[in-house]
Design a protein around this motif. Structure first.
Motif, PDB file in Angstrom:
ATOM      1  N   GLY A  31      15.256  25.237  75.799  1.00 18.14           N
ATOM      2  CA  GLY A  31      13.810  25.356  75.913  1.00 18.14           C
ATOM      3  C   GLY A  31      13.170  26.532  75.220  1.00 18.14           C
ATOM      4  O   GLY A  31      13.467  26.845  74.070  1.00 18.14           O
ATOM      5  N   PHE A  32      12.268  27.166  75.955  1.00 22.32           N
ATOM      6  CA  PHE A  32      11.455  28.240  75.397  1.00 22.32           C
ATOM      7  C   PHE A  32      12.302  29.374  74.844  1.00 22.32           C
ATOM      8  O   PHE A  32      11.947  29.975  73.836  1.00 22.32           O
ATOM      9  N   TYR A  33      13.403  29.682  75.490  1.00 18.87           N
ATOM     10  CA  TYR A  33      14.250  30.790  75.042  1.00 18.87           C
ATOM     11  C   TYR A  33      14.759  30.549  73.623  1.00 18.87           C
ATOM     12  O   TYR A  33      14.579  31.383  72.740  1.00 18.87           O
ATOM     13  N   LEU A  34      15.382  29.390  73.417  1.00 12.41           N
ATOM     14  CA  LEU A  34      15.947  29.097  72.092  1.00 12.41           C
ATOM     15  C   LEU A  34      14.877  28.997  71.023  1.00 12.41           C
ATOM     16  O   LEU A  34      15.039  29.514  69.917  1.00 12.41           O
ATOM     17  N   TYR A  35      13.775  28.336  71.347  1.00 13.31           N
ATOM     18  CA  TYR A  35      12.743  28.166  70.325  1.00 13.31           C
ATOM     19  C   TYR A  35      11.965  29.451  70.075  1.00 13.31           C
ATOM     20  O   TYR A  35      11.452  29.652  68.973  1.00 13.31           O
ATOM     21  N   SER A  36      11.921  30.340  71.055  1.00  9.94           N
ATOM     22  CA  SER A  36      11.338  31.659  70.806  1.00  9.94           C
ATOM     23  C   SER A  36      12.212  32.432  69.834  1.00  9.94           C
ATOM     24  O   SER A  36      11.716  33.043  68.884  1.00  9.94           O
ATOM     25  N   LEU A  37      13.530  32.399  70.065  1.00  9.68           N
ATOM     26  CA  LEU A  37      14.454  33.067  69.135  1.00  9.68           C
ATOM     27  C   LEU A  37      14.362  32.457  67.743  1.00  9.68           C
ATOM     28  O   LEU A  37      14.344  33.172  66.736  1.00  9.68           O
ATOM     29  N   LEU A  38      14.298  31.138  67.693  1.00 10.65           N
ATOM     30  CA  LEU A  38      14.230  30.435  66.413  1.00 10.65           C
ATOM     31  C   LEU A  38      12.969  30.825  65.645  1.00 10.65           C
ATOM     32  O   LEU A  38      13.022  31.133  64.452  1.00 10.65           O
ATOM     33  N   ASN A  39      11.850  30.846  66.327  1.00 10.81           N
ATOM     34  CA  ASN A  39      10.595  31.215  65.662  1.00 10.81           C
ATOM     35  C   ASN A  39      10.565  32.695  65.287  1.00 10.81           C
ATOM     36  O   ASN A  39       9.997  33.054  64.256  1.00 10.81           O
ATOM     37  N   LEU A  40      11.167  33.561  66.101  1.00  9.64           N
ATOM     38  CA  LEU A  40      11.266  34.969  65.715  1.00  9.64           C
ATOM     39  C   LEU A  40      12.120  35.113  64.455  1.00  9.64           C
ATOM     40  O   LEU A  40      11.820  35.925  63.580  1.00  9.64           O
ATOM     41  N   GLY A  41      13.167  34.316  64.357  1.00  6.61           N
ATOM     42  CA  GLY A  41      13.986  34.316  63.141  1.00  6.61           C
ATOM     43  C   GLY A  41      13.193  33.863  61.934  1.00  6.61           C
ATOM     44  O   GLY A  41      13.273  34.455  60.857  1.00  6.61           O
ATOM     45  N   ARG A  42      12.401  32.809  62.111  1.00  3.77           N
ATOM     46  CA  ARG A  42      11.570  32.301  61.005  1.00  3.77           C
ATOM     47  C   ARG A  42      10.545  33.346  60.561  1.00  3.77           C
ATOM     48  O   ARG A  42      10.338  33.558  59.362  1.00  3.77           O
ATOM     49  N   LYS A  46      10.292  35.291  57.019  1.00  4.18           N
ATOM     50  CA  LYS A  46       9.054  35.249  56.235  1.00  4.18           C
ATOM     51  C   LYS A  46       8.576  36.662  55.886  1.00  4.18           C
ATOM     52  O   LYS A  46       8.017  36.893  54.819  1.00  4.18           O
ATOM     53  N   GLN A  47       8.829  37.616  56.788  1.00  2.57           N
ATOM     54  CA  GLN A  47       8.426  38.996  56.560  1.00  2.57           C
ATOM     55  C   GLN A  47       9.503  39.801  55.822  1.00  2.57           C
ATOM     56  O   GLN A  47       9.412  41.009  55.734  1.00  2.57           O
ATOM     57  N   VAL A  50      15.550  40.658  56.877  1.00  4.69           N
ATOM     58  CA  VAL A  50      16.764  39.842  56.936  1.00  4.69           C
ATOM     59  C   VAL A  50      17.649  40.235  58.118  1.00  4.69           C
ATOM     60  O   VAL A  50      18.251  39.370  58.763  1.00  4.69           O
ATOM     61  N   ALA A  51      17.728  41.520  58.431  1.00  2.42           N
ATOM     62  CA  ALA A  51      18.582  41.967  59.534  1.00  2.42           C
ATOM     63  C   ALA A  51      18.119  41.374  60.860  1.00  2.42           C
ATOM     64  O   ALA A  51      18.927  40.869  61.650  1.00  2.42           O
ATOM     65  N   ALA A  52      16.823  41.426  61.117  1.00  2.00           N
ATOM     66  CA  ALA A  52      16.286  40.866  62.366  1.00  2.00           C
ATOM     67  C   ALA A  52      16.443  39.351  62.384  1.00  2.00           C
ATOM     68  O   ALA A  52      16.840  38.773  63.412  1.00  2.00           O
ATOM     69  N   ALA A  53      16.157  38.701  61.277  1.00  2.00           N
ATOM     70  CA  ALA A  53      16.290  37.238  61.208  1.00  2.00           C
ATOM     71  C   ALA A  53      17.730  36.826  61.478  1.00  2.00           C
ATOM     72  O   ALA A  53      17.977  35.888  62.238  1.00  2.00           O
TER      73      ALA A  53
END
Length: 83
Positions: A31-42, A46-47, A50-53
């Motif tokens: 749920g929200f946990y995985l997709y929050s991580l996924l969107n933070l990676g995206r 985009k910014q 690379v280390a954070a992604a």
């Protein structure tokens, strides 16, 4: 915030809040946990952070089910960045 207003800073803040809440309720496998991580990676990708992604995508890969879309996206990103 991310899609409608294009405010990535606010979006990152809200995704971080989702992660903290999911960890506090011990609901970190879906749920929200995985997709929050996924969107933070995206957003990090985009910014050009690379280390954070990479960190976010590794977390997704560890927590997501192997046949899920999130797992496949994380694996593809990490494989691409390894080269």
């Amino acid at each position: 915030m991310q899609n409608q207003y294009k405010d990535l800073t606010k979006a990152k803040e809200y995704y971080q809040r989702c992660i903290v809440f999911a960890e506090s309720t011990n609901d970190t496998k879906q749920g929200f946990y995985l997709y929050s991580l996924l969107n933070l990676g995206r957003i990090s990708d985009k910014q050009k952070d690379v280390a954070a992604a990479t960190r976010y995508y590794k977390e997704v890969q560890q927590k997501a089910e192997r046949k899920s879309e999130a797992f496949n996206e994380a694996r593809a990103y990490l494989k691409k960045k390894r080269k």
